[in-house]
Design a protein around this motif. Structure first.
Motif, mmCIF file in Angstrom:
data_model
loop_
_atom_site.group_PDB
_atom_site.id
_atom_site.type_symbol
_atom_site.label_atom_id
_atom_site.label_comp_id
_atom_site.label_asym_id
_atom_site.label_seq_id
_atom_site.Cartn_x
_atom_site.Cartn_y
_atom_site.Cartn_z
ATOM 1 N N ASP A 105 0.872 -1.176 0.000
ATOM 2 C CA ASP A 105 0.000 0.000 0.000
ATOM 3 C C ASP A 105 0.906 1.222 0.000
ATOM 4 O O ASP A 105 1.223 1.789 1.049
ATOM 5 C CB ASP A 105 -0.917 -0.007 1.221
ATOM 6 C CG ASP A 105 -1.945 1.125 1.197
ATOM 7 O OD1 ASP A 105 -1.921 1.917 0.231
ATOM 8 O OD2 ASP A 105 -2.732 1.232 2.140
ATOM 9 N N GLU A 107 2.090 5.028 -1.795
ATOM 10 C CA GLU A 107 1.605 6.187 -2.545
ATOM 11 C C GLU A 107 2.599 7.332 -2.407
ATOM 12 O O GLU A 107 3.083 7.626 -1.315
ATOM 13 C CB GLU A 107 0.227 6.626 -2.042
ATOM 14 C CG GLU A 107 -0.463 7.602 -2.967
ATOM 15 C CD GLU A 107 -1.964 7.677 -2.751
ATOM 16 O OE1 GLU A 107 -2.586 8.561 -3.349
ATOM 17 O OE2 GLU A 107 -2.505 6.838 -1.986
ATOM 18 N N ASP A 108 2.939 7.944 -3.532
ATOM 19 C CA ASP A 108 3.724 9.174 -3.538
ATOM 20 C C ASP A 108 3.138 10.103 -4.594
ATOM 21 O O ASP A 108 2.014 9.899 -5.060
ATOM 22 C CB ASP A 108 5.214 8.888 -3.773
ATOM 23 C CG ASP A 108 5.502 8.179 -5.092
ATOM 24 O OD1 ASP A 108 4.621 8.175 -5.984
ATOM 25 O OD2 ASP A 108 6.606 7.622 -5.254
ATOM 26 N N GLN A 109 3.867 11.126 -4.989
ATOM 27 C CA GLN A 109 3.312 12.122 -5.906
ATOM 28 C C GLN A 109 3.055 11.573 -7.299
ATOM 29 O O GLN A 109 2.218 12.108 -8.038
ATOM 30 C CB GLN A 109 4.255 13.324 -5.987
ATOM 31 C CG GLN A 109 4.343 14.111 -4.685
ATOM 32 C CD GLN A 109 5.250 15.312 -4.805
ATOM 33 O OE1 GLN A 109 6.045 15.434 -5.738
ATOM 34 N NE2 GLN A 109 5.151 16.228 -3.857
ATOM 35 N N SER A 112 0.490 5.310 -7.228
ATOM 36 C CA SER A 112 -0.274 4.627 -6.203
ATOM 37 C C SER A 112 -0.191 3.141 -6.521
ATOM 38 O O SER A 112 -0.558 2.720 -7.625
ATOM 39 C CB SER A 112 -1.730 5.093 -6.199
ATOM 40 O OG SER A 112 -2.521 4.280 -5.355
ATOM 41 N N LYS A 114 -1.122 -0.624 -4.922
ATOM 42 C CA LYS A 114 -1.829 -1.349 -3.870
ATOM 43 C C LYS A 114 -2.147 -2.765 -4.357
ATOM 44 O O LYS A 114 -2.463 -2.966 -5.528
ATOM 45 C CB LYS A 114 -3.134 -0.634 -3.504
ATOM 46 C CG LYS A 114 -2.963 0.817 -3.053
ATOM 47 C CD LYS A 114 -4.293 1.470 -2.759
ATOM 48 C CE LYS A 114 -4.149 2.968 -2.498
ATOM 49 N NZ LYS A 114 -3.386 3.243 -1.270
ATOM 50 N N ASN A 164 -1.679 2.843 -10.065
ATOM 51 C CA ASN A 164 -2.558 3.954 -10.432
ATOM 52 C C ASN A 164 -3.944 3.391 -10.736
ATOM 53 O O ASN A 164 -4.551 2.772 -9.891
ATOM 54 C CB ASN A 164 -1.952 4.779 -11.559
ATOM 55 C CG ASN A 164 -0.704 5.531 -11.093
ATOM 56 O OD1 ASN A 164 -0.544 5.807 -9.902
ATOM 57 N ND2 ASN A 164 0.175 5.856 -12.020
ATOM 58 N N ASP A 165 -4.435 3.506 -11.943
ATOM 59 C CA ASP A 165 -5.776 3.002 -12.254
ATOM 60 C C ASP A 165 -5.752 1.705 -13.066
ATOM 61 O O ASP A 165 -6.774 1.281 -13.611
ATOM 62 C CB ASP A 165 -6.568 4.065 -13.032
ATOM 63 C CG ASP A 165 -6.786 5.318 -12.215
ATOM 64 O OD1 ASP A 165 -6.997 5.185 -10.994
ATOM 65 O OD2 ASP A 165 -6.742 6.426 -12.780
#
Length: 323
Positions: A105, A107-109, A112, A114, A164-165
């Motif tokens: 899990d 996350e940075d700038q 993401s 997960k 991401n997505d």
């Protein structure tokens, strides 16, 4: 002590000891060979500041079928680092790493990441009292600059990550695990790893580095090749010889030999990204690493007279010079 050295996956250090670093390298390649992702959880202990972290290097094929590489470094307070030996577990914040799965899990700038990836049975290297791990008898020598452990040369994957997505499926992919611990990475070294050959059971690890040793220094190398369910070990400590070392840009050639066999390795680094390596316990040295390099080898088994050749991709290749 011996049991711990034979299980290099477990935490070798102490959170109170500085300067010190320890980092695990969990590599994953998707079955379609279009995506590779590596997570490097670890600790950095120095007199100025101590913390834990997870680095990542992510390589993927974009909509134009071009390879892209993204790297990142997510740090946490040292208090966010937890570990246990049996069963092995390392936890950095909400990220969990074990011998049977990882749960990420991050996350940075820019990213993401997960999800959960399960591991099949690890394929460890052969060990003995004289050679408790890939370091051979050097594993017993105190205060070396850097120690190394090869944990699994090859294992299967299951599960997926949301990057991401985009959902990336790693089921039926290939995994590899190693680690380092000590004060600093070598000031210059070459490192090659591949377990994505045409023969899917074949796996290769190789490293040659500048090794400080008390008041002197030497060039040391370690190599482990598993092919046809047989392990071939080439190392400074088992009287193997490095007959040839050649570099042209991002291409490498090595020839290794001992009484058992002669091995020629060709490697090419491609699409590298920036990672951070330790220097006196502090994560401050920038290095370049790729996950989709190319590797081929030719092995002559002197005992049988059989020559084996194979080529692989999705290889990890690092070329680090003393600058």
């Amino acid at each position: 002590m011996f049991d711990k050295l034979r299980r290099p996956i477990v935490f070798q250090g102490a959170k109170q000891k500085a300067p010190y670093f320890e980092g695990w390298y969990f590599k994953h390649v998707s079955a379609d060979e279009k995506t590779a992702i590596c997570f490097i959880p670890g600790v950095s202990l120095s007199q100025k500041e101590s913390h834990c972290f997870v680095q990542y290097i992510y390589t993927y094929e974009d909509e134009y079928q071009q390879q892209k590489t993204i790297t990142g470094y997510v740090d946490e307070p040292i208090e966010a680092f937890q570990h246990q030996e049996k069963p092995f577990l390392v936890k950095v914040g909400s990220n969990i790493f074990t011998e049977t799965f990882i749960s990420v899990d991050l996350e940075d700038q820019q990213m993401s990441i997960k999800g959960k990836i399960g591991y099949g049975s690890f394929k460890p290297i052969e060990s003995s009292v004289l050679q408790p791990n890939i370091m051979g008898f050097f594993a017993y020598i105190p205060k070396m600059e850097c120690y190394h452990g090869v944990i699994s040369m090859n294992h299967s994957l299951s599960g997926s990550l949301m990057v991401n997505d985009t959902r990336i499926d790693f089921t039926n992919g290939k995994g590899y695990v190693e680690k380092d611990w000590g004060r600093s990475f070598p000031k210059d070294y070459r490192w090659i790893q591949c377990n994505d050959f045409e023969d899917k059971q074949t796996s290769l690890f190789f490293s040659v580095a500048h090794i400080p040793f008390h008041i002197a220094a030497f060039k040391g190398f370690i190599c482990n090749l598993v092919v046809n369910d047989q392990e071939y070990r080439f190392a400074t400590y088992n009287r193997s010889k490095l007959l040839k070392e050649e570099q042209k840009g991002n291409e490498l050639v090595f020839v290794l030999e001992n009484k058992q066999a002669r091995l020629t390795i060709f490697a090419k680094a491609t699409h590298t990204g920036e990672l951070i390596a330790p220097k006196n316990g502090t994560m401050e040295k920038s290095i370049k690493e790729g996950l989709i390099g190319e590797v081929s080898f030719q092995l002559l088994d002197k005992q049988t007279g059989v020559t084996i050749q194979d080529k692989g991709k999705m290889a990890g290749v690092e070329i680090v010079d003393d600058i």
